[in-house]
Design an enzyme around this catalytic site. Structure first.
Site, PDB file in Angstrom:
ATOM      1  N   ASP A 123       0.880  -1.169   0.000  1.00  0.00           N
ATOM      2  CA  ASP A 123       0.000   0.000   0.000  1.00  0.00           C
ATOM      3  C   ASP A 123       0.918   1.220   0.000  1.00  0.00           C
ATOM      4  O   ASP A 123       1.413   1.630   1.048  1.00  0.00           O
ATOM      5  CB  ASP A 123      -0.908  -0.003   1.230  1.00  0.00           C
ATOM      6  CG  ASP A 123      -1.891   1.157   1.212  1.00  0.00           C
ATOM      7  OD1 ASP A 123      -2.166   1.705   0.129  1.00  0.00           O
ATOM      8  OD2 ASP A 123      -2.380   1.521   2.294  1.00  0.00           O
ATOM      9  N   GLU A 142      -2.132  -1.603  -5.512  1.00  0.00           N
ATOM     10  CA  GLU A 142      -3.373  -0.967  -5.951  1.00  0.00           C
ATOM     11  C   GLU A 142      -3.130  -0.165  -7.224  1.00  0.00           C
ATOM     12  O   GLU A 142      -2.111   0.512  -7.358  1.00  0.00           O
ATOM     13  CB  GLU A 142      -3.881  -0.047  -4.835  1.00  0.00           C
ATOM     14  CG  GLU A 142      -5.283   0.464  -5.063  1.00  0.00           C
ATOM     15  CD  GLU A 142      -5.803   1.208  -3.843  1.00  0.00           C
ATOM     16  OE1 GLU A 142      -6.087   0.548  -2.829  1.00  0.00           O
ATOM     17  OE2 GLU A 142      -5.891   2.432  -3.907  1.00  0.00           O
ATOM     18  N   ASP A 193      -2.655   1.003   6.758  1.00  0.00           N
ATOM     19  CA  ASP A 193      -1.881   0.760   5.533  1.00  0.00           C
ATOM     20  C   ASP A 193      -1.315  -0.660   5.516  1.00  0.00           C
ATOM     21  O   ASP A 193      -1.199  -1.277   4.459  1.00  0.00           O
ATOM     22  CB  ASP A 193      -0.728   1.767   5.424  1.00  0.00           C
ATOM     23  CG  ASP A 193      -1.193   3.193   5.619  1.00  0.00           C
ATOM     24  OD1 ASP A 193      -1.277   3.929   4.632  1.00  0.00           O
ATOM     25  OD2 ASP A 193      -1.493   3.555   6.770  1.00  0.00           O
TER      26      ASP A 193
END
Length: 183
Positions: free
Chosen positions: A7, A67, A140
Site C-alpha cells: 500500500d 493498488e 496501511d
C-alpha cells in the site's frame, strides 16, 4: 506461493507478505515503512525503495500486488503516492517479481466478498483469514495484507483454470464471495 502486497505512500508505505499453501493463508511478514514529513522527498523515496528492496531480496515472493493508481480530487496527495508506487515498481522490476494491479473494489471483493466493504470490514476479514488476533496497525499494513491475499486468490484461480478444474474454481470463487463459508 508467496505474495507481497504493498500500500504505497510516502509517509506510510504498508507491506504484507502472505503465503498460500494447500489453500491455507499464512502471514509471513507485515508492517509499514515510515518516513518523516521533514525529510526531503528523495530521502523518503530512498528509504521506501531500500526497505522494500530488502524484503524482496530476502523473501523472493512469487508476485507483488499493488493498488491501481487513480487520481482523486487531491492531487497533492496523489503525486507523492505515485512517486512511492514508482519506487516500489522499480524495486520489483529489478528483482524480476511479476506485478499484479488491482482496483480498491477488486481487493475488497477478494477479501470480504463485496466491493463496497468498509475499511473496518476489510481489516476484520484480513485478521480472520490470516489468523491474526492483534489489531493490525496502521491501516496501511492491513491494506497491504489485503492486496497480497487478492493477488494470491487471483493467481490461484488462474492456475486452476489452466489445469481445467472447473468445479474447484467455482468452489474458490464462491468462497471469495462468501469468505465466512468453509474453506
Amino acid at each position: 506461493m508467496l505474495a507481497l502486497g504493498i500500500d504505497p505512500g510516502t509517509a506510510i508505505c504498508g507491506y504484507g507478505l502472505v503465503e498460500m499453501k494447500n489453500n491455507v493463508l499464512r502471514p509471513v511478514l507485515y508492517g509499514s515503512v515510515f518516513t518523516d514529513k521533514d525529510w526531503k522527498p528523495e530521502v523518503r523515496l530512498q528509504k521506501i525503495y531500500g526497505d522494500i528492496s530488502a524484503i524482496l531480496e530476502r523473501y523472493h515472493p512469487d508476485l507483488l500486488s499493488i493498488e491501481k493508481l487513480f487520481f482523486a480530487r487531491n492531487v497533492n496527495t496523489a503525486l507523492p503516492v505515485a512517486q512511492s508506487r514508482g519506487v516500489v515498481l522499480l524495486a520489483a522490476g529489478q528483482q524480476g517479481v511479476p506485478i499484479l494491479e488491482f482496483t480498491p473494489m477488486q481487493i475488497k471483493q477478494a477479501v470480504t466478498g463485496t466491493g463496497s466493504a468498509s475499511k473496518k470490514q476489510v481489516i476484520f476479514m484480513v485478521q480472520r483469514l490470516l489468523g491474526i488476533r492483534e489489531k493490525i496497525a496502521p491501516d496501511d499494513t492491513a491494506d497491504a495484507l489485503a492486496m497480497a491475499i487478492c493477488g494470491l486468490y487471483e493467481e490461484h484461480v488462474l492456475r486452476l483454470r489452466n489445469q481445467g478444474t472447473g468445479a474447484r474454481i467455482r468452489e474458490i470463487l464462491e468462497a471469495q464471495r462468501n469468505p465466512l463459508s468453509k474453506r
